[in-house]
Design an enzyme around this catalytic site. Structure first.
Site, PDB file in Angstrom:
ATOM      1  N   CYS A 220     -18.299  20.433  13.120  1.00  0.00           N
ATOM      2  CA  CYS A 220     -17.337  20.141  14.183  1.00  0.00           C
ATOM      3  C   CYS A 220     -17.112  18.639  14.269  1.00  0.00           C
ATOM      4  O   CYS A 220     -17.713  17.850  13.532  1.00  0.00           O
ATOM      5  CB  CYS A 220     -17.825  20.685  15.532  1.00  0.00           C
ATOM      6  SG  CYS A 220     -19.329  19.877  16.123  1.00  0.00           S
TER       7      CYS A 220
ATOM      8  N   ASP B 276      11.610  -0.415  -6.484  1.00  0.00           N
ATOM      9  CA  ASP B 276      11.112   0.160  -7.739  1.00  0.00           C
ATOM     10  C   ASP B 276      10.466  -0.849  -8.671  1.00  0.00           C
ATOM     11  O   ASP B 276      10.073  -0.490  -9.784  1.00  0.00           O
ATOM     12  CB  ASP B 276      12.257   0.848  -8.494  1.00  0.00           C
ATOM     13  CG  ASP B 276      13.218  -0.157  -9.108  1.00  0.00           C
ATOM     14  OD1 ASP B 276      13.500  -1.172  -8.457  1.00  0.00           O
ATOM     15  OD2 ASP B 276      13.670   0.072 -10.242  1.00  0.00           O
TER      16      ASP B 276
ATOM     17  N   ASP C 140      10.007  -6.136  -5.674  1.00  0.00           N
ATOM     18  CA  ASP C 140      10.087  -5.440  -4.390  1.00  0.00           C
ATOM     19  C   ASP C 140       8.733  -5.361  -3.690  1.00  0.00           C
ATOM     20  O   ASP C 140       8.661  -4.913  -2.539  1.00  0.00           O
ATOM     21  CB  ASP C 140      10.626  -4.013  -4.588  1.00  0.00           C
ATOM     22  CG  ASP C 140      12.027  -3.998  -5.155  1.00  0.00           C
ATOM     23  OD1 ASP C 140      12.835  -4.853  -4.742  1.00  0.00           O
ATOM     24  OD2 ASP C 140      12.321  -3.148  -6.017  1.00  0.00           O
TER      25      ASP C 140
ATOM     26  N   ASP D 156      16.313  -1.466  -1.987  1.00  0.00           N
ATOM     27  CA  ASP D 156      16.670  -2.382  -3.061  1.00  0.00           C
ATOM     28  C   ASP D 156      17.871  -1.764  -3.785  1.00  0.00           C
ATOM     29  O   ASP D 156      18.041  -0.539  -3.764  1.00  0.00           O
ATOM     30  CB  ASP D 156      15.483  -2.541  -4.011  1.00  0.00           C
ATOM     31  CG  ASP D 156      15.856  -3.283  -5.271  1.00  0.00           C
ATOM     32  OD1 ASP D 156      16.361  -4.405  -5.169  1.00  0.00           O
ATOM     33  OD2 ASP D 156      15.663  -2.705  -6.359  1.00  0.00           O
TER      34      ASP D 156
ATOM     35  N   CYS E  55     -20.144  16.394  14.680  1.00  0.00           N
ATOM     36  CA  CYS E  55     -20.870  16.092  13.435  1.00  0.00           C
ATOM     37  C   CYS E  55     -20.249  14.887  12.740  1.00  0.00           C
ATOM     38  O   CYS E  55     -20.963  14.014  12.215  1.00  0.00           O
ATOM     39  CB  CYS E  55     -20.835  17.303  12.502  1.00  0.00           C
ATOM     40  SG  CYS E  55     -21.699  18.758  13.121  1.00  0.00           S
TER      41      CYS E  55
END
Length: 736
Positions: free
Chosen positions: A20, A625, A629, A422, A23
């Site tokens: 749980c 990409d 960037d 971009d 724990c």
């Protein structure tokens, strides 16, 4: 053994025995006490912990395992869930024994409803209930005892205390009853509660295996052998022995053993499990291929570029594992609640018993109602609410080409107000062509192209590749530069012999040349939508513009529709480009973007500033990409890196971004935001139901409206309902 990343100083360890949210809090406290621990995140759903060390040392692994064991839990290999038998009935034996022993105890209750008296003798009830209590329920005593030693509480302690009280009360009533009397006993309550809890944990384990299917499916993509081509022909070797530079034969239908390039042959490659792309992709000589994808109809020979942990597949697996092991920000609030939950429940149970006894109902009734409070209050659902939804969401996203690097990105993406893109390679195909080489001096266009190709020969920029392709198409050969220097965000300068040339942006070259009469011609080309670079020659301190290079690019297929979808989702759009204003606005018009949504002539280092400015309207997502960037991806609230099939700067972008799109499709941006919204919705639903069960169940049990058996069933149902609700995310599809 543990998985360890020496580069990051992080360790992964599996933890057995957690039940749980309490724990989780106890394990985290135990690990934080170790020296040099920078951060720790324990995940109940994956039964694992991620520990980041401030100063990695060889003894830390042993001390980590010891700390977990001293806290009362079992240190396991980090891959323990992956290695588990995925059979549908795995681990059901204890539940089956519990059902077999509890059913004879429950049948008399059903008989009473039918007017039949099937009550078993007290000794028979004792004989059936005791093995359930102390053999099948031993796990609760063990874990509960460790919790007491640590001066904390957990689900096991609540179950152990509650069922032990019911069993002990039954024994006392039996032994104290008058000779020949048949007292009402509660053996069936304790036995059924333990059986129901075991059943709930078994159902949870089944659901956990389903949430980790994405990881197991990715691991299954790795072939075990490779067919290496050597001087003596083909030889099968283990994939682990592959080296960079090896030539490998891949037959039709086989999985590629590593990343590389096609050296001989052509084929169709199925990359669906890596990118989510349903259709095979054509690959010819020189094309990049990814390990784990499936070869189509052609026999090919590939040269290995990356092996082991350096492959794209290994990177993907690591990203998904990191996301599923991470803790969402909202989970920290849940952990704070769980830390005080069990002590409060124990106090409520004590007050319940005292209240019923004070009201004159006797010890028997008071104890039964206290037991009901203890049983229904188990915080299993609370601990599972967030991690199960994250595991299901990141898993289904990975199957469709969306890699979510961390839970924070998943949780933040649904709040995004602005999506900035971009331009080159993200909204456009990133494969510009040289449309025109316009000489500005007496030099011929062929000579200008020759010099431009020489300058650009060492660059990976899309415009550089366009120059080289144009030179090759016209059979123009170029000299090899002796020195090449990139000027970030502006261009490239190279030297061969006594000649020094440069290719760069109009603004940069105009700032270097004394005469700028050629700028008008460059602006005219830009107004027509072309991207313009300038070839110039440096002679001493003087720079002379020699030629204008006009480039054109095309939008990606489907990008206009994808941007319209994002706008329909209520998102603001922006395009951030280093290109000139004319070319950027011309492309924006083709994409359906407005002029005020365009930010042109932005240097890579300044993209982060644009992102910061856009944040005035709310959280910002940036989609890019390449290497240039990376600053903007890191600065955005959510960075989305779009994988580039040609490599380039994708790896750097992926490291800076929270989410990676494995296909270069803008439609995946909308899908990533959608899965974020749905996952966060599931988290909120799960937390609502987890709190609602306890908020409603504890008062009902304290007031006497719930028996321990009904309370046990409700507690088990709460965990199963939370898991089942999270698993509904597995039905998600992009665009659904």
């Amino acid at each position: 053994m543990n998985q360890t990343s020496s580069s990051t100083g992080a360790s992964d360890i599996g933890i057995g025995g957690m039940t749980c949210a309490s724990c989780v809090a106890r394990v985290e406290r135990a690990i934080r006490r170790l020296p040099d621990v920078a951060s720790v995140s324990v995940n109940l759903a994956t039964e694992s912990a991620r520990v980041v060390w401030a100063q990695p040392e060889p003894t830390q692994e042993a001390r980590l395992r010891r700390a977990v064991r001293d806290a009362g839990y079992e240190p396991l290999a980090a891959e323990h869930l992956e290695a588990q038998d995925a059979g549908p009935w795995t681990g059901f034996a204890p539940v089956a024994w519990g059902l077999a022993l509890s059913l004879p105890l429950v049948l008399p209750m059903l008989g009473d409803a039918l007017g039949q008296h099937w009550m078993l003798p007290a000794w028979a009830q004792f004989a059936l209930a005791t093995p359930v209590q102390f053999v099948l329920g031993a796990r609760f005593y063990k874990a509960g005892w460790h919790a007491l030693l640590a001066l904390s509480g957990n689900m096991d302690l609540l179950v152990a205390l509650g069922t032990s009280a019911g069993w002990a009360l039954s024994v006392w009533l039996w032994w104290s009853a008058a000779a020949g009397a048949m007292p009402h006993l509660y053996f069936e309550g304790s036995a059924v509660v333990i059986t129901l809890v075991l059943l709930g944990k078994w159902l949870e384990a089944r659901a956990k295996r389903q949430t980790t299917e994405a990881i197991r499916a990715l691991h299954a993509l790795r072939p075990t052998q490779a067919r290496v081509l050597g001087p003596d022909g083909e030889a099968l070797i283990p994939v682990e022995e592959l080296l960079v530079g090896d030539r490998v034969v891949v037959l039709p239908g086989e999985r590629l053993p590593a990343d590389g390039r096609i050296e001989q042959g052509q084929t169709q490659i199925d990359e669906s499990m890596l990118t989510g792309e349903p259709l095979p992709v054509s690959k010819a000589e020189g094309a990049r291929v990814t390990g784990g994808s499936v070869n189509g109809e052609g026999r090919v020979v590939m040269q290995v570029d990356a092996t082991g942990t350096d492959t794209v597949l290994a990177h993907i697996i690591r990203l998904v594992e990191d996301a599923q092991a991470a803790k969402a920000p909202i989970q920290r609030l849940v952990d704070q609640v769980a830390a005080v939950f069990v002590p409060v429940v124990l106090l409520i149970a004590l007050l319940t018993g005292l209240g019923w006894a004070w009201a004159g109902h006797g010890l028997e009734v008071a104890l039964i109602h206290s037991v009901a409070v203890l049983v229904i209050a188990c915080p299993c659902a609370l601990g599972l609410a967030t991690p199960t939804a994250i595991m299901a969401g990141t898993g289904v996203a990975a199957r469709h080409g969306i890699l979510i690097r961390d839970a924070q990105a998943l949780e933040l993406a649904h709040r995004v107000v602005t999506v900035a893109f971009d331009k080159t390679g993200t909204l456009t195909q990133g494969r510009p062509q040289l449309l025109q080489c316009l000489a500005l001096t007496e030099a011929s266009e062929r000579d200008a192209l020759r010099c431009a190709a020489a300058v650009q020969s060492g660059s990976e920029h899309p415009l550089a590749r366009a120059v080289l392709q144009a030179a090759q198409a016209q059979s123009v050969s170029w000299p090899t530069p002796e020195q090449t220097q990139a000027v970030r965000g502006r261009g490239v300068e190279a030297q061969w012999g006594d000649q020094r040339w440069l290719v760069g942006s109009v603004r940069w070259v105009a700032s270097l040349t004394p005469t700028t009469d050629w700028v008008g011609r460059a602006e005219a080309l830009q107004a027509q939508g072309a991207t313009v670079s300038v070839l110039a020659q440096r002679q001493g301190d003087a720079v002379q513009a020699v030629a204008l290079l006009a480039f054109g690019d095309e939008p990606k297929p489907g990008v206009v529709e994808a941007l319209a979808t994002l706008r329909a989702q209520g998102l603001r759009l922006a395009m951030v480009s280093g290109d000139n204003a004319g070319a950027a606005r011309a492309m924006a018009a083709r994409l359906g973007l407005q002029a005020d949504e365009v930010h042109a002539e932005v240097l890579p280092a300044d993209k982060a500033a644009i992102v910061q400015a856009l944040r005035a309207h709310g959280p910002v997502a940036f989609v890019g990409d390449g290497i240039n960037d990376a600053p903007a991806l890191a600065a955005a609230d959510v960075g989305l890196a779009m994988a580039n099939p040609d490599g380039g700067g994708t790896d750097v972008a992926m490291q800076a971004a929270g989410i990676t799109l494995m296909r270069g499709e803008v439609a995946l941006v909308s899908a990533a935001i959608d899965i974020s919204r749905r996952t966060v919705a599931k988290i909120r639903q799960n937390l609502f139901w987890a709190f609602a069960y306890n908020a409603a169940g504890i008062p009902l049990a304290a007031l006497g409206y719930l028996s321990p058996v009904v309370a046990g069933a409700a507690m088990a149902l709460s965990s199963v309902s939370v898991m089942s609700n999270a698993l509904l995310l597995r039905r998600w599809r992009p665009g659904s």
